[in-house]
Design an enzyme around this catalytic site. Structure first.
Site, short mmCIF file in Angstrom:
data_model
loop_
_atom_site.label_atom_id
_atom_site.label_comp_id
_atom_site.label_asym_id
_atom_site.label_seq_id
_atom_site.Cartn_x
_atom_site.Cartn_y
_atom_site.Cartn_z
N ASN A 10 -31.57 76.15 97.94
CA ASN A 10 -30.32 75.79 97.26
C ASN A 10 -30.48 74.62 96.30
O ASN A 10 -29.64 74.39 95.46
CB ASN A 10 -29.23 75.48 98.28
N GLN A 19 -27.96 81.75 98.65
CA GLN A 19 -28.21 81.59 97.22
C GLN A 19 -28.92 82.81 96.61
O GLN A 19 -29.22 82.81 95.42
CB GLN A 19 -29.03 80.32 96.94
N SER A 54 -22.45 84.14 102.07
CA SER A 54 -21.20 83.42 101.91
C SER A 54 -20.42 83.99 100.73
O SER A 54 -21.00 84.48 99.77
CB SER A 54 -21.51 81.95 101.64
N HIS A 71 -17.97 82.27 98.81
CA HIS A 71 -17.57 81.40 97.70
C HIS A 71 -18.73 81.07 96.75
O HIS A 71 -18.50 80.43 95.72
CB HIS A 71 -16.88 80.13 98.21
N CYS A 77 -23.42 69.41 99.70
CA CYS A 77 -23.05 69.21 101.11
C CYS A 77 -23.41 67.83 101.60
O CYS A 77 -22.92 67.38 102.61
CB CYS A 77 -23.74 70.23 102.00
#
Lengths: 378, 390
Positions: free
Chosen positions: A150, A180, A200, A202, A325
């Site tokens: 990421n 990713q 994921s 989003h 994050c």
């Protein structure tokens, strides 16, 4: 107009996604576990999304389990696999560059008596599949390796590593955090030879708060969240139907344009690197080969990441200084790739989506050049 | 049964002719603190303030809020009884039934402020103790080490019964000692300094320096959050944000590197002072502690104080970091203070700052450039925001 280059952190939801969310909220608000018609209709929404995701992963829809996002998917995969398969086999192989939702789960297991082997990058910053094969043995219960890093976009040798590992040690459970990579680089669950895949919504223009875990048929893991037995007893809790509806809609839009989008991202990344190469003292932390076209990482030597980030922010250009994050903390991932402290301190991550343009890349590079002129005095 | 909260003041009671002023400020502060919960009946008599809970808040919640109000030494939740011994007995047994049922030992203390009450204090204790033992024969009396201390206060209008008091925040009511301007960086020490000076009755305003793009919006939000936490103790805080980027760049470009921090601090004090004057503050407050960092040595303080014509209050000057952290945890600012956002103090920090600067050298270094126009501009462009008790 603002320029958003932080698509690895999150993406702008598609119109199609928003419409699907709203429709589910307004019309399909039944509890999918209810026996009556309203329950069935809500269930249908979930099943349609499940089919779309299954199609994107190249698997059957029964293998897709909805979660609250990739963190939960990763936690469930790792803790659940260890619980189900790690009673006698106490060794787990992973990498030193995983997302915290993987690495923290590993630390928890380590504290509980598991031996965690973290494969490092070689001195050139590359990962080799042979290193994974050397690390596993009979005593290993789980291998977890992300598909695309990421922070720098490196495509990890998951396919080669998992294929060899499964051939040598069929009992080992293989997990990949594909957040990713999903709908960004081409892959199918079967060809990766992964038992567990985390994704994921989003990061692909879907809503926040929803993700999925692919669990290969007949692979057993212990549930991480228990209760009413939803999602085939793998993940209890009433399904987040509106978000799931949005997830499905976003997947469909992405699937229709996946190749085109990747080509567009590649064009943007090449344009960015070409422009940055003309600037003094910019070192590249991600390559062009074996790397996601959507993520570019580079260091503007002599200018701390945060300063450049906020300078660009003043010009309405949004980039990242590492993973979103870990607000402000130094990137342990880039350290894992063997970068020097100077380079980590000045690293920027630019991540694209298909809506970005080459014009925006040019604006970014001009702003960085201005930033260098202003800040590189210290 | 009518419950009421008694707030007793300590130090104020020792004040002479201006005691009323202190009391009125305290009552005003209590009202302000409770404003989010509506209107309250608040009265004062005999070194005690009586606050009746209303439908929005229970007596326990009230005590929790009031335990942060400076000027209150003790707080107790009590029940109101008419000044009649039989009634007092009945209400005591009723009000403390749950407490007494599960206790093993108790004692009764009485305070007879109203000397016209027929029983004297020892008689109240003996008779009420007898009543309690009659109803709860499992209890035994322990004067030295009782689990439950039943306290009866016979006052002018009513009797009040409670089972113990808790410590209030102590100190003097905020505002009774005037206003001062806090230099708030976002670290651990400055919120603690604010707390300590507010305890001595000082009303706090705060000044924070922002240096975008060197510092982020998150750093400013962190300071806002710290102010919000402090309002519980300090009341409303006016927060001034000074744009500081150009000044920092000018120091970097024009002054000797090793003096960077000291010169920066001198300008910060200068600006804080100008804003303080406008805000009717008579002193500055900092979270400096001798020797903690290079810019907080005695010699460095000499250099910063040279630009000050108001007193600089440094309540944590003689404290160790661990002692400061202990208070920061108590007032719940620690977790916010340690969030890892760059603040303007650490931007351009020299590798080897001067720890023992001489004022002469520093002044010479600073005079190499005319900062006045930039300072005037920074003061002009300062924004303010009222952080209110929530």
């Amino acid at each position: 107009m603002s320029i958003y280059f932080d698509n690895a952190a999150t993406t702008k939801p598609f119109e199609e996604c928003n419409r699907a969310v709203l429709r589910a909220l307004n019309e399909k608000w039944g509890n999918p576990s209810s026996l009556h018609k309203m329950g069935i209709e809500a269930q249908e929404v979930a099943e349609n999304s499940r089919k779309a995701i299954a199609a994107a992963l190249g698997c059957e829809s029964e293998c897709v389990y909805f979660t609250s996002g990739a963190t939960e998917s990763n936690n469930t995969a790792i803790l659940g696999a260890a619980k189900a398969h790690g009673k006698r086999r106490k060794k787990i192989v992973t990498t030193s560059v995983e997302h915290p939702s993987v690495s923290e789960a590993m630390k928890l297991l380590e504290a509980n008596g598991y031996e965690i082997v973290r494969v490092n990058a070689r001195s050139d910053g590359e990962y080799c599949f042979e290193d994974f094969i050397d690390a596993v043995d009979d005593n290993t219960c789980l291998v977890s390796c992300m598909l695309v890093n990421n922070e720098n976009g490196l495509i990890m040798p998951v396919k080669k590593a998992f294929n060899s590992i499964k051939r040598l040690y069929p009992h080992i459970i293989t997990h990949t955090d594909a957040v990713q990579g999903f709908l960004k680089i081409p892959f199918k669950a079967s060809e990766l030879n992964a038992d567990l895949i985390s994704i994921s919504a989003h990061k692909i223009h879907g809503p926040k708060g929803v993700g999925a875990l692919y669990i290969k048929k007949d692979v057993r893991i212990s549930p991480h969240i228990i209760g009413g037995g939803q999602e085939n007893k793998k993940r209890s809790g009433t399904e987040n139907i509106p978000a799931i509806a949005g997830f499905g809609a976003a997947v469909r839009v992405n699937m229709a344009n996946a190749n085109e989008n990747a080509a567009k991202a590649q064009e943007l990344k090449s344009a960015l690197f070409r422009s940055l190469m003309r600037l003094d003292g910019v070192s590249f932390n991600s390559g062009t080969e074996d790397s996601s076209p959507y993520i570019a990482n580079f260091s503007v030597m002599g200018v701390r990441s945060e300063i450049m980030l906020h300078y660009l922010e003043e010009k309405e250009i949004f980039v990242s200084s590492g993973s979103a994050c870990s607000k402000g903390a130094k990137s342990s991932v880039l350290k894992g790739f063997g970068l020097s402290d100077d380079r980590i301190d000045s690293a920027l991550r630019v991540s694209f989506c298909a809506e970005n343009t080459v014009g925006e890349v040019k604006v970014l590079c001009a702003a960085i050049a201005d930033g260098i002129a202003r800040f590189r005095k210290q | 049964m009518k419950e009421i909260v008694l707030a007793k003041y300590g130090e104020i009671a020792l004040k002479g002719l201006n005691r009323n002023t202190f009391e009125d400020i305290l009552i005003k502060n209590i009202r302000k603190r409770l404003k989010p919960y509506g209107k309250f009946a608040i009265t004062k008599a005999q070194s005690t303030i009586y606050i009746e809970p209303n439908e929005n808040i229970t007596a326990d919640e009230l005590i929790e809020k009031l335990s942060k109000v400076f000027g209150i030494a003790k707080l107790c939740k009590s029940v109101v009884a008419p000044k009649d011994f039989d009634e007092i007995c009945k209400i005591t047994l009723d009000y403390l039934s749950e407490t007494l049922e599960y206790a093993k030992t108790f004692r009764v203390s009485a305070k007879r402020a109203d000397k016209k009450f027929p029983l004297n204090s020892p008689a109240i204790c003996a008779n009420l103790g007898g009543c309690i033992l009659e109803k709860y024969p499992h209890l035994s009396v322990s004067l030295d080490n009782a689990e439950v201390d039943v306290i009866v206060e016979i006052r002018d209008t009513n009797a009040y019964i409670h089972a113990g008091r808790i410590d209030g925040a102590g100190g003097l009511p905020v505002g009774s000692s005037g206003n001062a301007m806090l230099l708030l960086s976002g670290g651990i020490d400055s919120p603690v300094a604010a707390y300590m000076m507010a305890k001595r009755g000082i009303h706090i305003s705060a000044v924070h320096f922002v240096s975008p793009p060197y510092t982020s919006e998150r750093a400013r939000l962190k300071v806002v959050k710290l102010c919000e936490k402090l309002t519980g103790y300090c009341g409303n805080i006016m927060l001034f944000c000074v744009p500081f980027t150009e000044i920092q760049e000018a120091i970097r470009d024009n002054c000797p590197t090793e003096y960077f921090t000291i010169i920066m601090r001198r300008i910060m004090f200068d600006i804080a002072q100008r804003i303080a004057k406008k805000d009717e503050c008579v002193a500055l407050i900092t979270g400096e502690s001798v020797g903690q960092v290079a810019s907080q040595t005695m010699k460095a303080m000499v250099c910063t104080d040279a630009v000050c014509h108001m007193p600089v209050l440094r309540p944590v000057v003689g404290m160790d970091k661990t002692e400061i952290i202990e208070i920061a945890r108590k007032i719940d600012t620690f977790e916010t203070s340690v969030l890892p956002y760059e603040d303007c103090c650490t931007v351009f920090t020299p590798k080897h700052p001067k720890t023992k600067p001489s004022l002469e050298e520093i002044e010479k270094g600073q005079n190499a450039y005319n900062f006045e126009p930039l300072i005037v501009q920074a003061v002009e462009n300062t924004t303010s925001e009222l952080i209110q008790v929530s």
